[in-house]
Design a protein around this motif. Structure first.
Motif, PDB file in Angstrom:
ATOM      1  N   ASP A  77       3.318  89.637 -98.311  1.00 40.65           N
ATOM      2  CA  ASP A  77       3.227  89.571 -96.854  1.00 40.65           C
ATOM      3  C   ASP A  77       4.059  90.660 -96.181  1.00 40.65           C
ATOM      4  O   ASP A  77       3.851  90.955 -95.002  1.00 40.65           O
ATOM      5  CB  ASP A  77       3.708  88.199 -96.358  1.00 40.65           C
ATOM      6  N   ASP A  78       4.997  91.236 -96.938  1.00 37.23           N
ATOM      7  CA  ASP A  78       5.885  92.267 -96.386  1.00 37.23           C
ATOM      8  C   ASP A  78       5.520  93.598 -97.037  1.00 37.23           C
ATOM      9  O   ASP A  78       5.816  93.841 -98.206  1.00 37.23           O
ATOM     10  CB  ASP A  78       7.338  91.904 -96.670  1.00 37.23           C
ATOM     11  N   HIS A  79       4.852  94.481 -96.246  1.00 38.29           N
ATOM     12  CA  HIS A  79       4.374  95.734 -96.842  1.00 38.29           C
ATOM     13  C   HIS A  79       5.524  96.621 -97.320  1.00 38.29           C
ATOM     14  O   HIS A  79       5.375  97.383 -98.272  1.00 38.29           O
ATOM     15  CB  HIS A  79       3.496  96.482 -95.838  1.00 38.29           C
ATOM     16  N   LYS A  80       6.675  96.538 -96.678  1.00 39.41           N
ATOM     17  CA  LYS A  80       7.808  97.371 -97.104  1.00 39.41           C
ATOM     18  C   LYS A  80       8.270  96.964 -98.509  1.00 39.41           C
ATOM     19  O   LYS A  80       8.513  97.813 -99.374  1.00 39.41           O
ATOM     20  CB  LYS A  80       8.955  97.243 -96.108  1.00 39.41           C
ATOM     21  N   LYS A  81       8.395  95.630 -98.720  1.00 40.75           N
ATOM     22  CA  LYS A  81       8.798  95.158-100.050  1.00 40.75           C
ATOM     23  C   LYS A  81       7.740  95.491-101.101  1.00 40.75           C
ATOM     24  O   LYS A  81       8.040  95.869-102.220  1.00 40.75           O
ATOM     25  CB  LYS A  81       9.032  93.645-100.008  1.00 40.75           C
ATOM     26  N   LEU A  82       6.462  95.334-100.699  1.00 40.75           N
ATOM     27  CA  LEU A  82       5.366  95.573-101.643  1.00 40.75           C
ATOM     28  C   LEU A  82       5.354  97.031-102.105  1.00 40.75           C
ATOM     29  O   LEU A  82       5.307  97.307-103.306  1.00 40.75           O
ATOM     30  CB  LEU A  82       4.034  95.207-100.979  1.00 40.75           C
ATOM     31  N   TYR A  83       5.420  97.974-101.158  1.00 36.39           N
ATOM     32  CA  TYR A  83       5.349  99.395-101.518  1.00 36.39           C
ATOM     33  C   TYR A  83       6.619  99.857-102.212  1.00 36.39           C
ATOM     34  O   TYR A  83       6.579 100.713-103.113  1.00 36.39           O
ATOM     35  CB  TYR A  83       5.059 100.241-100.275  1.00 36.39           C
ATOM     36  N   THR A  84       7.755  99.285-101.834  1.00 33.54           N
ATOM     37  CA  THR A  84       9.003  99.639-102.517  1.00 33.54           C
ATOM     38  C   THR A  84       8.967  99.172-103.970  1.00 33.54           C
ATOM     39  O   THR A  84       9.354  99.906-104.888  1.00 33.54           O
ATOM     40  CB  THR A  84      10.210  99.007-101.797  1.00 33.54           C
ATOM     41  N   THR A  85       8.495  97.940-104.181  1.00 41.07           N
ATOM     42  CA  THR A  85       8.382  97.408-105.545  1.00 41.07           C
ATOM     43  C   THR A  85       7.414  98.233-106.378  1.00 41.07           C
ATOM     44  O   THR A  85       7.686  98.569-107.542  1.00 41.07           O
ATOM     45  CB  THR A  85       7.925  95.941-105.505  1.00 41.07           C
ATOM     46  N   ALA A  86       6.263  98.596-105.784  1.00 46.84           N
ATOM     47  CA  ALA A  86       5.266  99.396-106.501  1.00 46.84           C
ATOM     48  C   ALA A  86       5.834 100.762-106.864  1.00 46.84           C
ATOM     49  O   ALA A  86       5.609 101.284-107.968  1.00 46.84           O
ATOM     50  CB  ALA A  86       4.008  99.548-105.656  1.00 46.84           C
ATOM     51  N   LEU A  87       6.601 101.364-105.920  1.00 48.02           N
ATOM     52  CA  LEU A  87       7.199 102.672-106.170  1.00 48.02           C
ATOM     53  C   LEU A  87       8.222 102.598-107.307  1.00 48.02           C
ATOM     54  O   LEU A  87       8.229 103.466-108.207  1.00 48.02           O
ATOM     55  CB  LEU A  87       7.858 103.186-104.889  1.00 48.02           C
ATOM     56  N   LEU A  88       9.077 101.590-107.283  1.00 53.87           N
ATOM     57  CA  LEU A  88      10.077 101.438-108.336  1.00 53.87           C
ATOM     58  C   LEU A  88       9.419 101.197-109.694  1.00 53.87           C
ATOM     59  O   LEU A  88       9.869 101.713-110.718  1.00 53.87           O
ATOM     60  CB  LEU A  88      11.023 100.293-107.990  1.00 53.87           C
ATOM     61  N   LEU A  89       8.353 100.389-109.689  1.00 55.71           N
ATOM     62  CA  LEU A  89       7.621 100.141-110.935  1.00 55.71           C
ATOM     63  C   LEU A  89       7.001 101.436-111.469  1.00 55.71           C
ATOM     64  O   LEU A  89       7.064 101.726-112.670  1.00 55.71           O
ATOM     65  CB  LEU A  89       6.533  99.091-110.687  1.00 55.71           C
TER      66      LEU A  89
END
Length: 333
Positions: free
Chosen positions: A5-17
């Motif tokens: 639901d939080d695009h910032k957390k989603l994209y940050t997690t995807a980037l770190l992965l």
């Protein structure tokens, strides 16, 4: 889940992965390979001309048809003295900061493998003629011609490298054909492609599925000389022994082939020849291909009994004696 639901957390997690996978799957293995697979100690760097020739090789798409990998199977013995190892490729670095190197190992063997072509075909004259139009020296070749790497002039300058091309294969108007800068650079790169000998004492990898030779040692078959000629000599002197006018001398009716000066004959096979202004320089084919006295004997006997030649047959002991004499003379020079 709040993560979706939080695009910032989603994209940050995807980037770190993505970064983590890149580090563990690509960067760390590459660093490990660089540290553990270094070039062989006696592998010298490419000359400046060879480095530039490598770029010409890549730019003209040569890698699409030619591999640079000797696999550890018996059929690849034609292309190298041993199977390739990781150290053979450890010196291949990035083209520049922005571009990775081309995959010079290749994936398709439409043309011959080039891992050891600097030993198989080291002659500059043959390589230039072959590059201008491969059909001149190999009639069945499907390799494209590269005439744009050459210049056509009314007369050659002092430092020009003239290429002797038969009239039937010339492009454009009559004139003198000379090698261009890129052609010479490409030839320098091809001549540099030689398998580096492994350090003494190391274990040399063997070819798999080796065919057993059921013939007694030291007794080459009747076709051995013909096979050697086809592998090492035919591209220049041609299958009919008539050579190429203005480029490579004929063996048919040759005074060297039919004559009694066996020392000169063996010396030419082993160390090459450069005393004929009308022909190109012959490289040391026998030395490059590590011919034994048995192989030299088979080759001479084939040439002396082909195309109408009537030379005397030779035997292995006399060839061995001459080879040792030539080696001794060469070492004293």
């Amino acid at each position: 889940m709040s993560l979706f639901d939080d695009h910032k957390k989603l994209y940050t997690t995807a980037l770190l992965l993505f970064i983590g996978l890149t580090v563990f799957v690509a960067i760390l293995p590459a660093v490990y390979n660089q540290r553990n697979n270094r070039p062989l100690a006696n592998a010298g760097p490419l000359s400046e001309a060879a480095q530039q020739g490598k770029q010409v090789f890549i730019a003209n798409g040569c890698v699409a048809c030619h591999t640079q990998q000797v696999r550890n199977i018996d059929m690849d013995r034609t292309w190298g003295e041993r199977p390739g190892i990781p150290a053979d490729y450890a010196g291949i670095v990035r083209t520049d900061f922005w571009r990775n190197t081309a995959t010079l190992m290749g994936t398709e063997r439409t043309g011959p493998d080039l891992s050891n072509v600097g030993n198989r075909n080291p002659g500059r004259d043959w390589n230039l003629v072959h590059l201008y139009n491969p059909r001149i020296v190999v009639k069945e070749s499907i390799m494209p011609a590269y005439p744009w790497l050459f210049e056509q002039k009314d007369s050659a300058a002092k430092n020009d490298i003239v290429v002797n091309v038969p009239a039937a294969y010339r492009y454009g108007r009559p004139g003198t054909i000379v090698a261009g800068r890129e052609a010479l650079q490409l030839i320098a790169y091809l001549q540099s492609l030689r398998q580096t000998p492994l350090p003494e004492g190391g274990t040399e990898p063997s070819f798999l599925y080796k065919r057993e030779d059921k013939k007694p040692a030291g007794t080459p078959s009747a076709d051995a000389g013909k096979a050697l000629f086809a592998t090492a000599c035919q591209t220049c002197h041609q299958a009919n022994g008539e050579g190429l006018p203005g480029a490579f001398p004929p063996l048919k009716g040759s005074s060297v082939v039919n004559g009694d000066n066996l020392e000169l004959y063996v010396d030419i096979i082993m160390n090459g020849y450069d005393a004929r202004p009308e022909y190109g320089v012959m490289p040391p084919v026998g030395t490059n291909m590590k011919f034994t006295e048995q192989e030299v004997m088979a080759l001479i006997n084939y040439e002396r009994n082909s195309w109408g030649n009537k030379g005397k047959p030779v035997n292995a002991p006399e060839i061995k004696q001459i080879m040792e004499l030539i080696k001794l003379k060469t070492s004293k020079q």
